[in-house]
Write an enzyme that holds these catalytic residues in place. Structure first.
Site, PDB file in Angstrom:
ATOM      1  N   LYS A 211       0.886  -1.224  -0.049  1.00 34.59           N
ATOM      2  CA  LYS A 211      -0.031  -0.157  -0.148  1.00 34.59           C
ATOM      3  C   LYS A 211       0.977   1.213  -0.104  1.00 34.59           C
ATOM      4  CE  LYS A 211      -3.411   2.396   2.924  1.00 34.59           C
ATOM      5  NZ  LYS A 211      -4.354   2.242   3.911  1.00 34.59           N
ATOM      6  N   GLU A 217      10.407  -4.701   4.570  1.00 36.52           N
ATOM      7  CA  GLU A 217      10.627  -6.047   4.043  1.00 36.52           C
ATOM      8  C   GLU A 217      10.371  -6.266   2.455  1.00 36.52           C
ATOM      9  OE1 GLU A 217       8.843  -4.919   6.691  1.00 36.52           O
ATOM     10  OE2 GLU A 217       9.063  -6.417   8.373  1.00 36.52           O
ATOM     11  N   GLY A 273      -4.989  -1.815   4.962  1.00 36.56           N
ATOM     12  CA  GLY A 273      -3.974  -2.949   4.631  1.00 36.56           C
ATOM     13  C   GLY A 273      -4.731  -4.265   4.752  1.00 36.56           C
ATOM     14  N   ARG A 274      -4.997  -4.461   6.271  1.00 38.81           N
ATOM     15  CA  ARG A 274      -5.785  -5.871   6.404  1.00 38.81           C
ATOM     16  C   ARG A 274      -7.309  -6.053   5.899  1.00 38.81           C
ATOM     17  NH1 ARG A 274      -4.340  -2.760  10.413  1.00 38.81           N
ATOM     18  NH2 ARG A 274      -6.163  -1.876  11.975  1.00 38.81           N
ATOM     19  N   GLU A 359      -4.857  -6.665  14.891  1.00 41.71           N
ATOM     20  CA  GLU A 359      -3.941  -5.557  14.504  1.00 41.71           C
ATOM     21  C   GLU A 359      -5.301  -4.572  14.563  1.00 41.71           C
ATOM     22  OE1 GLU A 359      -0.604  -5.272  11.625  1.00 41.71           O
ATOM     23  OE2 GLU A 359      -2.236  -4.343  10.474  1.00 41.71           O
ATOM     24  N   HIS A 390      -5.295 -33.466  17.670  1.00 40.98           N
ATOM     25  CA  HIS A 390      -4.151 -34.450  18.136  1.00 40.98           C
ATOM     26  C   HIS A 390      -3.089 -33.458  18.573  1.00 40.98           C
ATOM     27  CE1 HIS A 390      -6.160 -37.945  16.563  1.00 40.98           C
ATOM     28  NE2 HIS A 390      -6.625 -37.375  15.637  1.00 40.98           N
ATOM     29  N   LYS A 514       9.598  -1.220  14.007  1.00 38.46           N
ATOM     30  CA  LYS A 514      10.209  -0.829  12.956  1.00 38.46           C
ATOM     31  C   LYS A 514      11.204   0.209  12.903  1.00 38.46           C
ATOM     32  CE  LYS A 514       5.647  -1.040  10.040  1.00 38.46           C
ATOM     33  NZ  LYS A 514       4.831  -0.181   8.987  1.00 38.46           N
TER      34      LYS A 514
END
Ligand code: F6P
Length: 550
Positions: A211, A217, A273-274, A359, A390, A514
């Site tokens: 965005k 990253e 973003g999410r 978030e 399990h 960050k």
């Protein structure tokens, strides 16, 4: 309702009434509730689109639900909802509208931000994405050397990765199986290495999803991907145009990186973003499943948007799910919420929801700027059944914690599975139903004894039950059903944020790490002195440098 002037949540009479009601209910048992209401199993259900939602196995009565709806009314959940749908800037700390619902609005709808109808722009981008996806799928779009594109590598992180990566897994049966589609997010070079090591650069398209186009990253991985491509092709910068496209709101940074803005698919600052994978951020997914299936998915989102926007409180499913979360988080001290899909294709669904929920609602300061003194978002976790059975279900069944859980399952497997495998679906679903039954009703000591279990083992083999679950059942997992599921959770998160009076659409909490990473990096590489580094981190950095032989 004004966020600043609103009465503190835990001073509202509706809150106090719920606290009192909780006390009165004490340790009410699901066994008792079902005995008192023989039709509870069919009464406590709602349908939205293709989703059948059973909430009968919850520690609630009609009175609980009524009081919870009163809390929703007192906190003006529907008022904030309407403001969101109208395009008002309800993300106050970022001064932004919150309009992911416009991303799936039909052509012809009118939704205004700052006086401008945003819907035509949404469809223009969808059309551009569709045309591009078709070109890649048909082989018309070729790489720099003229070879057909066979591999698509999405480079992005957080909301620019989790949504498309999750949806790609979910919709694998709908994908063009001749394409290899991979998702790279981690700045750990191993991620990109594993994604490209067996690919031919001449056949590879990189979709750079960011965005802001400033996320360290993503930009680092995109730069390394470009180096890998140009080295592999023995080509110059001009090769980038056929192998790199960008998904972003930031044309300037895209151009600066060297991607032609003609190959940029835009979205807008009113898409969080999410909440973005149904925007241009879904391009890799669209290439994989095709524009028609992508639009089917958007229709699924829209169906639930309309339900949330118009259904009365009594039958509004996102409202109900949000309220149940408030009931357990605020009145039963539940700290976490499990989402347990009984579908292998939903293997990344809960990971996606972690960002969506945590978030959004992992906040401790209210929209009024004051610290909240009530619990907010839960820890969201879970993996597909039956695998979890399990691993960690033991703790849910017999541990000391209350863990409300959503079970998501389907009547029919979606894929043309190999012959013989379709029959396994009934076994999968038998487990699905068995788990919620066991969690709700457990097994009493008397029942254990009646099986002839030695007395010393009776306490160990007793299941206290009373663990609340929601069951979400649909016929099969189509693109539309995926859209419906995601929209359901988006709006559930919205409801909870509205009640807790927090801004569910900012994420300031990710910033500090960050900034510190940027400051620490020179200490690792050059041994630079970083002012203000604490004693523990200083020692760890020194140890790291020693281990690296620096
Ligand atoms: O983790 C913080 C965050 O801002 C997320 O909200 C977002 O989805 C992610 O980083 C990626 O941001 P961008 O798309 O700008 O690269």
């Amino acid at each position: 309702m004004n966020a600043e002037s609103r009465t503190r949540l835990n001073q509202m009479p509706e809150w106090t009434a719920l606290a009192k009601h909780r006390e009165e209910l004490g340790d009410v048992q699901l066994r008792e509730l079902f005995a008192a209401g023989p039709t509870r199993g069919s009464d406590y259900t709602l349908d939205v689109g293709d989703l059948h939602v059973d909430y009968s196995k919850h520690l609630v009565t009609d009175e609980t639900l009524r009081l919870l709806r009163e809390l929703a009314a007192a906190t003006d959940v529907f008022g904030l909802r309407d403001a969101m749908f109208r395009g008002e800037k309800i993300n106050a700390t970022e001064d932004r509208a919150v309009l992911h619902t416009a991303l799936r609005a039909p052509r012809g709808a009118v939704i205004e931000v700052d006086g401008e109808n945003v819907v035509p722009g949404v469809h223009a981008v969808l059309d551009k994405m569709g045309a591009f996806a078709d070109k890649v799928r048909s082989g018309e779009w070729t790489g720099h050397t003229g070879k057909r594109i066979k591999n698509v590598v999405n480079v992005g992180i957080g909301g620019s990765d989790l949504g498309p990566a999750m949806a790609y897994e979910v919709l694998r049966p709908f994908t063009d199986r001749s394409l290899t589609v991979r998702f790279v997010s981690n700045v750990d070079g191993a991620d990109l290495h594993e994604a490209v090591r067996d690919l031919d650069p001449a056949e590879t398209l990189f979709v750079i999803a960011s965005k802001t186009f400033t996320t360290i990253e993503t930009i680092t991985n995109a730069t390394s991907a470009r180096d890998w491509l140009l080295t592999g092709l023995r080509a110059g910068q001009d090769a980038v145009a056929k192998h790199f496209v960008a998904l972003s709101t930031n044309a300037e940074k895209v151009a600066e990186f060297g991607i032609d803005t003609a190959n940029m698919f835009e979205f807008w600052d009113w898409v969080g973003g999410r909440y973005s994978y149904d925007s241009a951020i879904g391009l890799s997914l669209m290439i994989a499943i095709g524009p028609d299936a992508f639009r089917e998915m958007l229709d699924g989102f829209h169906l639930v948007d309309e339900h949330f926007r118009t259904a009365p409180a009594e039958s509004n499913v996102p409202l109900l799910l949000g309220l149940l979360g408030v009931w357990y988080g605020n009145f039963h001290d539940a700290q976490s919420h499990a989402v347990l899909p009984y579908s292998h294709y939903l293997s990344r669904f809960t990971a996606y929801l972690q960002q969506l929920d945590m978030e959004s609602n992992g906040k401790s300061v209210g929209r009024d700027g004051k610290k909240v003194d009530w619990q907010t978002g839960p820890v969201v976790w879970g993996t597909p059944g039956t695998n979890g059975q399990h691993a960690y279900y033991q703790l849910i069944h017999q541990g000391t914690k209350l863990i409300p859980a959503d079970f998501i399952g389907f009547a029919e497997p979606v894929a043309d599975l190999l012959p013989g495998l379709v029959a396994q679906h009934d076994l999968l679903m038998a487990n699905f139903f068995a788990q919620t039954q066991a969690l709700a009703f457990g097994k009493t000591p008397e029942e254990v004894r009646a099986e002839g279990v030695p007395e010393a083992l009776v306490p160990h083999k007793t299941f206290q039950g009373n663990h609340p679950t929601t069951t979400i059942l649909a016929k099969t997992l189509t693109p539309s059903v995926l859209g419906q599921l995601v929209a359901l959770y988006e709006h559930k998160v919205f409801v909870q944020g509205a009640i807790w009076n927090i801004d569910s659409f900012d994420q300031w909490g990710v910033e500090l790490g960050k900034v510190l990473a940027k400051r620490i990096e020179p200490a690792l590489t050059e041994g630079a002195d970083v002012p203000g580094l604490d004693g523990s981190t200083t020692a760890l950095v020194a140890k790291y440098r020693q281990l690296r032989g620096r």
